[in-house]
Design a protein around this motif. Sequence first.
Motif, PDB file in Angstrom:
ATOM      1  N   MET A 177       0.839  -1.183   0.000  1.00  0.00           N
ATOM      2  CA  MET A 177       0.000   0.000   0.000  1.00  0.00           C
ATOM      3  C   MET A 177       0.883   1.245   0.000  1.00  0.00           C
ATOM      4  N   ALA A 178       0.556   2.200  -0.834  1.00  0.00           N
ATOM      5  CA  ALA A 178       1.331   3.432  -0.928  1.00  0.00           C
ATOM      6  C   ALA A 178       1.105   4.296   0.306  1.00  0.00           C
ATOM      7  N   ALA A 179       2.121   5.084   0.632  1.00  0.00           N
ATOM      8  CA  ALA A 179       1.998   5.995   1.766  1.00  0.00           C
ATOM      9  C   ALA A 179       0.969   7.068   1.449  1.00  0.00           C
ATOM     10  N   PRO A 180       0.251   7.533   2.453  1.00  0.00           N
ATOM     11  CA  PRO A 180      -0.723   8.593   2.209  1.00  0.00           C
ATOM     12  C   PRO A 180      -0.032   9.910   1.875  1.00  0.00           C
ATOM     13  N   LEU A 181      -0.735  10.742   1.139  1.00  0.00           N
ATOM     14  CA  LEU A 181      -0.232  12.078   0.830  1.00  0.00           C
ATOM     15  C   LEU A 181      -0.643  13.026   1.947  1.00  0.00           C
ATOM     16  N   PRO A 182       0.246  13.931   2.323  1.00  0.00           N
ATOM     17  CA  PRO A 182      -0.168  14.896   3.342  1.00  0.00           C
ATOM     18  C   PRO A 182      -1.255  15.812   2.782  1.00  0.00           C
ATOM     19  N   LYS A 183      -2.230  16.133   3.617  1.00  0.00           N
ATOM     20  CA  LYS A 183      -3.279  17.052   3.164  1.00  0.00           C
ATOM     21  C   LYS A 183      -2.880  18.494   3.434  1.00  0.00           C
ATOM     22  N   ASP A 184      -1.886  18.689   4.309  1.00  0.00           N
ATOM     23  CA  ASP A 184      -1.396  20.033   4.590  1.00  0.00           C
ATOM     24  C   ASP A 184       0.075  19.947   5.004  1.00  0.00           C
ATOM     25  N   ILE A 185       0.850  20.913   4.525  1.00  0.00           N
ATOM     26  CA  ILE A 185       2.270  21.014   4.865  1.00  0.00           C
ATOM     27  C   ILE A 185       2.533  22.454   5.253  1.00  0.00           C
ATOM     28  N   LYS A 186       3.115  22.653   6.424  1.00  0.00           N
ATOM     29  CA  LYS A 186       3.422  24.009   6.882  1.00  0.00           C
ATOM     30  C   LYS A 186       4.885  24.073   7.307  1.00  0.00           C
ATOM     31  N   LEU A 187       5.561  25.098   6.850  1.00  0.00           N
ATOM     32  CA  LEU A 187       6.938  25.358   7.262  1.00  0.00           C
ATOM     33  C   LEU A 187       6.902  26.407   8.361  1.00  0.00           C
ATOM     34  N   HIS A 188       7.469  26.075   9.502  1.00  0.00           N
ATOM     35  CA  HIS A 188       7.559  26.999  10.628  1.00  0.00           C
ATOM     36  C   HIS A 188       9.022  27.429  10.746  1.00  0.00           C
ATOM     37  N   ALA A 189       9.340  28.565  10.136  1.00  0.00           N
ATOM     38  CA  ALA A 189      10.736  29.019  10.059  1.00  0.00           C
ATOM     39  C   ALA A 189      11.329  29.286  11.443  1.00  0.00           C
ATOM     40  N   LYS A 190      10.571  29.923  12.303  1.00  0.00           N
ATOM     41  CA  LYS A 190      11.102  30.300  13.618  1.00  0.00           C
ATOM     42  C   LYS A 190      11.480  29.076  14.451  1.00  0.00           C
ATOM     43  N   GLU A 249       5.688  20.832   9.440  1.00  0.00           N
ATOM     44  CA  GLU A 249       4.481  20.201   9.967  1.00  0.00           C
ATOM     45  C   GLU A 249       3.754  19.493   8.829  1.00  0.00           C
ATOM     46  N   LEU A 250       3.425  18.237   9.053  1.00  0.00           N
ATOM     47  CA  LEU A 250       2.716  17.429   8.059  1.00  0.00           C
ATOM     48  C   LEU A 250       1.430  16.908   8.688  1.00  0.00           C
ATOM     49  N   ASP A 297      -5.981  11.080   7.793  1.00  0.00           N
ATOM     50  CA  ASP A 297      -6.434  10.188   8.864  1.00  0.00           C
ATOM     51  C   ASP A 297      -6.181  10.789  10.252  1.00  0.00           C
ATOM     52  N   GLN A 298      -6.073  12.115  10.286  1.00  0.00           N
ATOM     53  CA  GLN A 298      -5.876  12.878  11.521  1.00  0.00           C
ATOM     54  C   GLN A 298      -4.487  12.711  12.130  1.00  0.00           C
ATOM     55  N   GLN A 299      -3.579  12.078  11.415  1.00  0.00           N
ATOM     56  CA  GLN A 299      -2.209  12.000  11.912  1.00  0.00           C
ATOM     57  C   GLN A 299      -1.527  13.331  11.652  1.00  0.00           C
ATOM     58  N   HIS A 300      -0.752  13.756  12.631  1.00  0.00           N
ATOM     59  CA  HIS A 300      -0.110  15.057  12.584  1.00  0.00           C
ATOM     60  C   HIS A 300       1.321  14.887  13.092  1.00  0.00           C
ATOM     61  N   PHE A 301       2.290  15.395  12.336  1.00  0.00           N
ATOM     62  CA  PHE A 301       3.693  15.246  12.708  1.00  0.00           C
ATOM     63  C   PHE A 301       4.419  16.575  12.551  1.00  0.00           C
ATOM     64  N   GLU A 302       5.417  16.790  13.399  1.00  0.00           N
ATOM     65  CA  GLU A 302       6.329  17.919  13.230  1.00  0.00           C
ATOM     66  C   GLU A 302       7.731  17.346  13.215  1.00  0.00           C
ATOM     67  N   TRP A 310       6.923  11.268  -1.057  1.00  0.00           N
ATOM     68  CA  TRP A 310       5.859  11.205  -0.051  1.00  0.00           C
ATOM     69  C   TRP A 310       6.018   9.958   0.813  1.00  0.00           C
ATOM     70  N   GLU A 311       6.451   8.855   0.193  1.00  0.00           N
ATOM     71  CA  GLU A 311       6.665   7.620   0.951  1.00  0.00           C
ATOM     72  C   GLU A 311       7.784   7.792   1.972  1.00  0.00           C
ATOM     73  N   TYR A 312       8.886   8.444   1.561  1.00  0.00           N
ATOM     74  CA  TYR A 312      10.011   8.625   2.464  1.00  0.00           C
ATOM     75  C   TYR A 312       9.644   9.564   3.609  1.00  0.00           C
ATOM     76  N   LEU A 313       8.936  10.650   3.319  1.00  0.00           N
ATOM     77  CA  LEU A 313       8.520  11.568   4.381  1.00  0.00           C
ATOM     78  C   LEU A 313       7.619  10.863   5.390  1.00  0.00           C
ATOM     79  N   TYR A 314       6.689  10.070   4.888  1.00  0.00           N
ATOM     80  CA  TYR A 314       5.787   9.343   5.789  1.00  0.00           C
ATOM     81  C   TYR A 314       6.569   8.346   6.647  1.00  0.00           C
ATOM     82  N   ASP A 315       7.558   7.698   6.037  1.00  0.00           N
ATOM     83  CA  ASP A 315       8.413   6.774   6.781  1.00  0.00           C
ATOM     84  C   ASP A 315       9.187   7.522   7.870  1.00  0.00           C
ATOM     85  N   LEU A 316       9.714   8.691   7.551  1.00  0.00           N
ATOM     86  CA  LEU A 316      10.424   9.495   8.551  1.00  0.00           C
ATOM     87  C   LEU A 316       9.504   9.877   9.705  1.00  0.00           C
ATOM     88  N   CYS A 317       8.244  10.147   9.391  1.00  0.00           N
ATOM     89  CA  CYS A 317       7.263  10.469  10.434  1.00  0.00           C
ATOM     90  C   CYS A 317       6.977   9.245  11.304  1.00  0.00           C
TER      91      CYS A 317
END
Length: 125
Positions: free
Chosen positions: A1-14, A19-20, A24-29, A89-96
Amino acid sequence: MAAPLPKDIKLHAKSRTLELEYSDQQHFELTAEYLRVHSPSAEVRGHGIGNGVLQTGKQLVGIKGLEPAGNYALKIIFDDGHDSGLYTWEYLYDLCQHHDTYWNRYLEALQEAGATRHGNMIARG
């Protein structure tokens, strides 16, 4: 099964985090340091099995920008000049999903090498 695509990506520079959020309500920083030391680039991974290069002194690295790479990856531009890795997207999800395991392995590798996350200093016993 392929990794899910993030529905939102935010860069917090400070806070130097990416943030991904997934549908499925999973949230990672993920910190810029974590992403930088786990870059999928040949510079970090090497050109063959076991040829990776331990990244040191990346604790204060930041992210200057993000660029989509087609529909399959994200290019992360770091403020230390590194920009050659494409994070699929698969690698990012794996890192999460495996953050703690990968981070602890990295810290152990630093310790074994007598290296540090801070600048280019050598750790002293």
